[in-house]
Design a protein around this motif. Sequence first.
Motif, mmCIF file in Angstrom:
data_model
loop_
_atom_site.group_PDB
_atom_site.id
_atom_site.type_symbol
_atom_site.label_atom_id
_atom_site.label_comp_id
_atom_site.label_asym_id
_atom_site.label_seq_id
_atom_site.Cartn_x
_atom_site.Cartn_y
_atom_site.Cartn_z
ATOM 1 N N THR A 174 31.202 8.012 5.799
ATOM 2 C CA THR A 174 31.251 9.069 6.793
ATOM 3 C C THR A 174 32.531 9.598 7.752
ATOM 4 O O THR A 174 32.272 8.066 8.911
ATOM 5 C CB THR A 174 29.393 9.786 7.741
ATOM 6 N N GLU B 115 35.006 10.687 10.844
ATOM 7 C CA GLU B 115 34.994 12.214 11.568
ATOM 8 C C GLU B 115 36.668 12.538 11.920
ATOM 9 O O GLU B 115 36.797 11.844 11.911
ATOM 10 C CB GLU B 115 34.651 11.545 13.286
ATOM 11 N N GLN C 282 33.211 7.179 11.249
ATOM 12 C CA GLN C 282 31.558 7.545 12.502
ATOM 13 C C GLN C 282 31.175 6.219 12.515
ATOM 14 O O GLN C 282 29.788 5.947 11.018
ATOM 15 C CB GLN C 282 30.673 8.633 11.735
ATOM 16 N N ASN C 283 30.409 5.821 13.538
ATOM 17 C CA ASN C 283 29.713 4.596 13.656
ATOM 18 C C ASN C 283 28.126 4.880 14.178
ATOM 19 O O ASN C 283 27.726 3.646 13.563
ATOM 20 C CB ASN C 283 30.662 3.784 15.346
ATOM 21 N N GLU C 284 27.933 5.974 14.017
ATOM 22 C CA GLU C 284 26.628 6.183 14.308
ATOM 23 C C GLU C 284 26.031 6.730 13.360
ATOM 24 O O GLU C 284 26.514 7.999 13.253
ATOM 25 C CB GLU C 284 26.103 6.340 16.055
ATOM 26 N N THR C 285 24.786 7.045 13.506
ATOM 27 C CA THR C 285 24.253 8.178 12.674
ATOM 28 C C THR C 285 24.021 9.081 13.493
ATOM 29 O O THR C 285 23.566 8.876 14.915
ATOM 30 C CB THR C 285 23.090 7.442 12.072
ATOM 31 N N LEU C 286 23.441 10.099 12.724
ATOM 32 C CA LEU C 286 22.478 11.623 14.055
ATOM 33 C C LEU C 286 21.662 10.391 14.249
ATOM 34 O O LEU C 286 21.652 11.302 15.224
ATOM 35 C CB LEU C 286 22.288 12.305 12.722
ATOM 36 N N GLU D 66 20.934 8.115 15.295
ATOM 37 C CA GLU D 66 21.268 7.550 16.932
ATOM 38 C C GLU D 66 22.305 8.291 18.024
ATOM 39 O O GLU D 66 21.589 7.623 18.944
ATOM 40 C CB GLU D 66 22.563 5.894 16.215
ATOM 41 N N SER D 67 22.536 9.151 17.297
ATOM 42 C CA SER D 67 22.751 9.835 18.477
ATOM 43 C C SER D 67 22.060 10.479 18.938
ATOM 44 O O SER D 67 22.184 11.124 20.379
ATOM 45 C CB SER D 67 24.320 10.807 18.176
ATOM 46 N N LEU D 68 21.601 11.196 18.456
ATOM 47 C CA LEU D 68 20.089 12.281 19.083
ATOM 48 C C LEU D 68 19.276 11.331 20.033
ATOM 49 O O LEU D 68 18.644 11.179 21.541
ATOM 50 C CB LEU D 68 18.851 12.966 17.803
ATOM 51 N N ALA E 172 20.088 8.729 21.375
ATOM 52 C CA ALA E 172 20.859 8.146 22.263
ATOM 53 C C ALA E 172 20.719 9.068 24.109
ATOM 54 O O ALA E 172 21.214 8.425 24.873
ATOM 55 C CB ALA E 172 22.162 7.834 22.050
ATOM 56 N N GLY E 173 20.113 10.509 23.350
ATOM 57 C CA GLY E 173 21.251 11.388 24.168
ATOM 58 C C GLY E 173 19.341 11.329 25.238
ATOM 59 O O GLY E 173 19.050 12.834 26.042
#
Length: 78
Positions: free
Chosen positions: A31, A33, A46-50, A52-54, A56-57
């Motif tokens: 993937t 960006e 893109q180093n992080e998956t969706l 991981e992004s969620l 992290a929030g």
Amino acid sequence: MTVAIKKWGNSLALRIPKDIAKTLHIENNTTLELSIKNGALVIKPQNETLLESLVAGIDANNLHTEVNTGKAVGNEEW
């Protein structure tokens, strides 16, 4: 290095040369960006998956507690 853009269906495709793909650790189905900065197309892995992004929030302000839904439905032990 100069490469040509080619038509692929209704889109345009860019071939990434092997040496660049190897340097950036880009493989089939990686993937990427895409962004535009100062009028230039920037492509980066893109180093992080969706997920991981969620995750992290999550912080103390939006972390919820357990929800009691009433009686047990299955073989749960409480």
